[in-house]
Design a protein around this motif. Structure first.
Motif, short mmCIF file in Angstrom:
data_model
loop_
_atom_site.label_atom_id
_atom_site.label_comp_id
_atom_site.label_asym_id
_atom_site.label_seq_id
_atom_site.Cartn_x
_atom_site.Cartn_y
_atom_site.Cartn_z
N ASP A 199 -0.35 -4.85 -3.79
CA ASP A 199 1.09 -4.75 -3.97
C ASP A 199 1.67 -3.47 -3.37
OD1 ASP A 199 0.14 -2.97 -5.82
OD2 ASP A 199 1.39 -3.67 -7.46
N HIS A 200 0.83 -2.63 -2.81
CA HIS A 200 1.31 -1.43 -2.12
C HIS A 200 0.90 -1.53 -0.66
CE1 HIS A 200 1.60 1.56 -5.72
NE2 HIS A 200 2.37 0.53 -5.86
N SER A 220 0.16 2.33 1.15
CA SER A 220 -1.14 1.70 1.40
C SER A 220 -2.32 2.59 1.03
CB SER A 220 -1.27 1.25 2.85
OG SER A 220 -1.37 2.34 3.71
N THR A 221 -2.14 3.90 1.03
CA THR A 221 -3.26 4.78 0.67
C THR A 221 -3.26 5.14 -0.81
OG1 THR A 221 -2.00 6.73 1.34
CG2 THR A 221 -3.48 5.77 2.98
N SER A 249 -6.67 1.93 0.52
CA SER A 249 -7.51 2.65 -0.44
C SER A 249 -8.97 2.24 -0.24
CB SER A 249 -7.07 2.33 -1.87
OG SER A 249 -7.47 1.02 -2.23
N PRO A 250 -9.90 3.02 -0.77
CA PRO A 250 -11.32 2.68 -0.63
C PRO A 250 -11.81 1.63 -1.62
CG PRO A 250 -11.09 4.76 -1.78
CD PRO A 250 -9.70 4.34 -1.35
#
Length: 81
Positions: A8-9, A14-15, A22-23
């Motif tokens: 949802d981001h 996005s990070t 993200s990881p």
């Protein structure tokens, strides 16, 4: 193994911890690989054979709810053209 990840981001976020950058997905899939008895080489082969699809639904128009979209941002379908 088939996996679907929905975030949802996107874009600016996005990070974040919930974003596509993200990881999270990489970490989870690596742990699954290791949990199934695979190693780093199996992980690399799985990643190399993967497919990633990115679809930004914020810019899509659902034909069943077109009145809920910004009037200036409607996406014309191929039928409308």
């Amino acid at each position: 193994m088939n996996v679907v990840a929905l975030f949802d981001h996107e874009e600016i976020g996005s990070t974040s911890n919930r974003g596509a950058g993200s990881p999270l997905v990489e970490s989870v899939l690596e742990r699954v690989t290791l949990g199934l008895g695979g190693g780093r080489e199996e992980w690399r082969r799985a990643v190399a054979g993967s497919v990633c699809l990115s679809a930004d639904m914020a810019h899509a128009t659902n034909p069943n709810y077109s009145e809920r979209h910004e009037p200036g941002h409607l996406i014309a379908s191929m039928v409308d053209r």
